[in-house]
Design a protein around this motif. Structure first.
Motif, PDB file in Angstrom:
ATOM      1  N   TYR A 142      47.385  86.760  54.991  1.00  0.00           N
ATOM      2  CA  TYR A 142      47.086  88.153  55.352  1.00  0.00           C
ATOM      3  C   TYR A 142      47.389  89.102  54.200  1.00  0.00           C
ATOM      4  CZ  TYR A 142      47.927  92.786  57.328  1.00  0.00           C
ATOM      5  OH  TYR A 142      47.926  94.136  57.562  1.00  0.00           O
ATOM      6  N   HIS A 143      48.501  88.885  53.524  1.00  0.00           N
ATOM      7  CA  HIS A 143      48.895  89.794  52.439  1.00  0.00           C
ATOM      8  C   HIS A 143      47.890  89.752  51.297  1.00  0.00           C
ATOM      9  CE1 HIS A 143      52.736  90.607  54.352  1.00  0.00           C
ATOM     10  NE2 HIS A 143      52.882  89.306  54.546  1.00  0.00           N
ATOM     11  N   TYR A 144      47.409  88.542  50.974  1.00  0.00           N
ATOM     12  CA  TYR A 144      46.394  88.433  49.914  1.00  0.00           C
ATOM     13  C   TYR A 144      45.103  89.126  50.335  1.00  0.00           C
ATOM     14  CZ  TYR A 144      43.003  86.411  46.705  1.00  0.00           C
ATOM     15  OH  TYR A 144      42.004  86.257  45.769  1.00  0.00           O
ATOM     16  N   GLU A 145      44.657  88.826  51.551  1.00  0.00           N
ATOM     17  CA  GLU A 145      43.406  89.396  52.038  1.00  0.00           C
ATOM     18  C   GLU A 145      43.470  90.923  52.102  1.00  0.00           C
ATOM     19  OE1 GLU A 145      40.519  87.945  53.024  1.00  0.00           O
ATOM     20  OE2 GLU A 145      41.190  85.956  52.381  1.00  0.00           O
ATOM     21  N   SER A 146      44.640  91.457  52.481  1.00  0.00           N
ATOM     22  CA  SER A 146      44.755  92.900  52.706  1.00  0.00           C
ATOM     23  C   SER A 146      45.043  93.696  51.445  1.00  0.00           C
ATOM     24  CB  SER A 146      45.859  93.175  53.738  1.00  0.00           C
ATOM     25  OG  SER A 146      45.573  92.544  54.965  1.00  0.00           O
ATOM     26  N   TYR A 147      45.792  93.100  50.510  1.00  0.00           N
ATOM     27  CA  TYR A 147      46.272  93.901  49.378  1.00  0.00           C
ATOM     28  C   TYR A 147      45.826  93.421  47.999  1.00  0.00           C
ATOM     29  CZ  TYR A 147      49.418  95.540  53.052  1.00  0.00           C
ATOM     30  OH  TYR A 147      49.931  96.048  54.216  1.00  0.00           O
ATOM     31  N   VAL A 148      45.441  92.166  47.885  1.00  0.00           N
ATOM     32  CA  VAL A 148      45.193  91.599  46.553  1.00  0.00           C
ATOM     33  C   VAL A 148      43.725  91.262  46.317  1.00  0.00           C
ATOM     34  CG1 VAL A 148      45.813  89.735  44.959  1.00  0.00           C
ATOM     35  CG2 VAL A 148      47.539  90.663  46.532  1.00  0.00           C
ATOM     36  N   LYS A 149      43.067  90.731  47.321  1.00  0.00           N
ATOM     37  CA  LYS A 149      41.742  90.144  47.133  1.00  0.00           C
ATOM     38  C   LYS A 149      40.733  91.121  46.532  1.00  0.00           C
ATOM     39  CE  LYS A 149      38.152  87.547  49.544  1.00  0.00           C
ATOM     40  NZ  LYS A 149      37.741  86.933  50.826  1.00  0.00           N
ATOM     41  N   GLU A 150      40.719  92.331  47.025  1.00  0.00           N
ATOM     42  CA  GLU A 150      39.717  93.292  46.548  1.00  0.00           C
ATOM     43  C   GLU A 150      39.851  93.534  45.050  1.00  0.00           C
ATOM     44  OE1 GLU A 150      38.348  97.940  47.348  1.00  0.00           O
ATOM     45  OE2 GLU A 150      39.608  96.895  48.821  1.00  0.00           O
ATOM     46  N   GLY A 151      41.073  93.712  44.589  1.00  0.00           N
ATOM     47  CA  GLY A 151      41.284  93.944  43.160  1.00  0.00           C
ATOM     48  C   GLY A 151      40.929  92.727  42.328  1.00  0.00           C
ATOM     49  N   VAL A 152      41.245  91.552  42.820  1.00  0.00           N
ATOM     50  CA  VAL A 152      40.928  90.317  42.106  1.00  0.00           C
ATOM     51  C   VAL A 152      39.417  90.125  42.017  1.00  0.00           C
ATOM     52  CG1 VAL A 152      41.103  87.796  42.182  1.00  0.00           C
ATOM     53  CG2 VAL A 152      43.114  89.198  42.679  1.00  0.00           C
ATOM     54  N   GLU A 153      38.741  90.424  43.101  1.00  0.00           N
ATOM     55  CA  GLU A 153      37.279  90.289  43.100  1.00  0.00           C
ATOM     56  C   GLU A 153      36.637  91.230  42.082  1.00  0.00           C
ATOM     57  OE1 GLU A 153      36.268  90.874  47.230  1.00  0.00           O
ATOM     58  OE2 GLU A 153      35.951  88.718  47.506  1.00  0.00           O
ATOM     59  N   ARG A 154      37.177  92.443  41.950  1.00  0.00           N
ATOM     60  CA  ARG A 154      36.633  93.387  40.952  1.00  0.00           C
ATOM     61  C   ARG A 154      36.751  92.788  39.547  1.00  0.00           C
ATOM     62  NH1 ARG A 154      39.075  97.587  44.077  1.00  0.00           N
ATOM     63  NH2 ARG A 154      40.868  97.608  42.673  1.00  0.00           N
ATOM     64  N   LEU A 155      37.903  92.187  39.261  1.00  0.00           N
ATOM     65  CA  LEU A 155      38.092  91.553  37.956  1.00  0.00           C
ATOM     66  C   LEU A 155      37.134  90.380  37.778  1.00  0.00           C
ATOM     67  CD1 LEU A 155      41.985  91.496  37.611  1.00  0.00           C
ATOM     68  CD2 LEU A 155      40.376  92.831  36.242  1.00  0.00           C
ATOM     69  N   GLN A 156      36.965  89.609  38.844  1.00  0.00           N
ATOM     70  CA  GLN A 156      36.079  88.449  38.776  1.00  0.00           C
ATOM     71  C   GLN A 156      34.650  88.865  38.452  1.00  0.00           C
ATOM     72  OE1 GLN A 156      36.255  86.020  42.274  1.00  0.00           O
ATOM     73  NE2 GLN A 156      34.585  84.665  41.616  1.00  0.00           N
ATOM     74  N   TYR A 157      34.178  89.951  39.061  1.00  0.00           N
ATOM     75  CA  TYR A 157      32.813  90.413  38.823  1.00  0.00           C
ATOM     76  C   TYR A 157      32.689  91.131  37.476  1.00  0.00           C
ATOM     77  CZ  TYR A 157      32.383  89.518  43.828  1.00  0.00           C
ATOM     78  OH  TYR A 157      32.380  88.928  45.059  1.00  0.00           O
ATOM     79  N   GLN A 158      33.802  91.679  36.993  1.00  0.00           N
ATOM     80  CA  GLN A 158      33.780  92.430  35.728  1.00  0.00           C
ATOM     81  C   GLN A 158      33.687  91.505  34.528  1.00  0.00           C
ATOM     82  OE1 GLN A 158      37.086  95.121  35.369  1.00  0.00           O
ATOM     83  NE2 GLN A 158      36.525  95.806  33.317  1.00  0.00           N
ATOM     84  N   TYR A 159      34.308  90.327  34.621  1.00  0.00           N
ATOM     85  CA  TYR A 159      34.351  89.398  33.486  1.00  0.00           C
ATOM     86  C   TYR A 159      33.660  88.093  33.864  1.00  0.00           C
ATOM     87  CZ  TYR A 159      37.854  92.635  31.707  1.00  0.00           C
ATOM     88  OH  TYR A 159      38.489  93.762  31.268  1.00  0.00           O
TER      89      TYR A 159
END
Length: 268
Positions: A142-159
Motif C-alpha cells: 500500500y505504501h509503495y502504491e500510494s506514495y512512491v509508484k507515481e514518482g517512480v513511473e515518471r522517472l521510468q517514462y522520462q529515461y
C-alpha cells in the motif's frame, strides 16, 4: 542449618521480585525457570550472594542490573542456544555463498533469454525493465502504491531503457553483494560467545562477562569498573545458570584456567 545471611535474603528477595514481575507480564518464561532453579540452590549460591551483595548492594541499580544480566545471559547463552547461534552463523555464510553461485547462473540465463528474444524470432512476453519488476513486486504494498509508484513511473517514462540496469545486472549485483559479505556478530556478547572453534561452558562465561562489561560505569552503566567476581563465585553462577548436573559441574580451577587462556589470547 545456619540462618541465611542478609546478603542471601537480599539477593533472593530481588530474584523473587524479578520472577514475579516477569510472571505478571507473562514474559521470559525461561528466565523465570532459571530464577526458580536458583532459589532451590541456596547452599551453592550463598557465597556468591555474599560476594555480590558486599560489592554492589550500596548501589541498588548496579545490584539489580548484575542479576538481570546474569539471568538473561543464562537464558540467551545456554549450551543449546549457543550451538544454535553457531549453526545460524554457519548457515548464513553458506546461504551467501549459494546466493552468489545461483546469481551467476540466473544472470547467464537472463542474458541468454534476452539474446533469444532479440535474435530468434520468438519472444515470451516476460518483463525486461527493472522498474516493471519493482512495480509487480510492490503490487500489494500500500505504501509503495500510494506514495512512491507515481514518482517512480515518471522517472521510468522520462529515461529510456539505456539509463537503467538490465535484469541480469541487478541479479549479478545481488550475487556480488552476497559473495563479498562478511558475517559478523551484532553485539559484543554474541561475538565473544561464538568466537571459539567449539561450543562449551566457557562460551557462557564469556557471554556473562561481556554483559557485565556492557553495564559498567565506563560504558555509562552502573556496575563499578573495579567489580570482579572470584573464581569460585563465577563457577557457582555457571553451575546454577546452566543447571549443570553433578558430573558436569565446574569449579574455581575451571574459571582460573579460563581466565588464563583469555589473558594469553589478549597477549597474542
Amino acid at each position: 542449618m545456619h540462618a541465611p545471611t542478609e546478603a542471601v535474603l537480599k539477593c533472593e528477595t530481588l530474584l523473587r521480585t524479578m520472577m514475579e514481575d516477569l510472571q505478571a507480564k507473562r514474559i521470559w518464561p525461561n528466565v523465570c525457570m532459571i530464577i526458580a532453579g536458583m532459589l532451590k540452590r541456596r547452599i551453592e549460591l550463598a557465597d556468591v550472594y555474599d560476594e555480590v551483595h558486599a560489592a554492589l548492594a550500596s548501589t541498588p541499580r548496579a545490584f539489580y542490573i548484575f542479576w538481570d544480566a546474569f539471568v538473561h545471559a543464562a537464558d540467551g547463552w545456554n549450551l543449546e542456544k549457543n550451538r544454535a547461534a553457531r549453526q545460524a552463523r554457519d548457515e548464513l555464510i553458506e546461504i551467501n555463498c549459494r546466493i552468489g553461485e545461483l546469481a551467476d547462473q540466473m544472470a547467464a540465463l537472463l542474458d541468454r533469454r534476452d539474446y533469444l528474444h532479440n535474435h530468434s524470432g520468438f519472444s515470451s512476453g516476460t518483463q525486461y525493465h527493472i522498474m516493471d519488476i519493482v512495480h509487480e513486486a510492490s503490487d500489494h504494498n500500500y505504501h509503495y502504491e500510494s506514495y512512491v509508484k507515481e514518482g517512480v513511473e515518471r522517472l521510468q517514462y522520462q529515461y529510456d531503457l539505456k539509463y537503467w540496469p538490465t535484469l541480469s545486472e541487478v541479479v549479478q549485483a545481488i550475487g556480488a553483494d552476497a559473495e563479498s559479505a562478511e558475517v559478523t556478530a551484532d553485539n559484543e556478547t554474541t561475538a565473544v560467545a561464538t568466537e571459539s572453534r567449539k561450543s562449551g561452558r566457557s562460551d557462557f562465561v564469556k557471554a556473562l562477562l561481556a554483559r557485565i562489561d556492557d553495564n559498567r560505569v565506563r560504558e555509562c552503566g552502573f556496575i563499578p569498573d573495579s567489580f570482579a567476581l572470584s573464581d569460585s563465585g563465577l563457577a557457582s553462577l555457571v553451575n546454577c545458570g546452566l543447571d549443570l548436573s553433578v558430573d558436569e559441574l565446574v569449579d574455581a580451577n575451571f574459571i582460573k584456567r579460563f581466565r588464563q587462556r583469555q589473558r594469553q589470547a589478549k597477549r597474542a
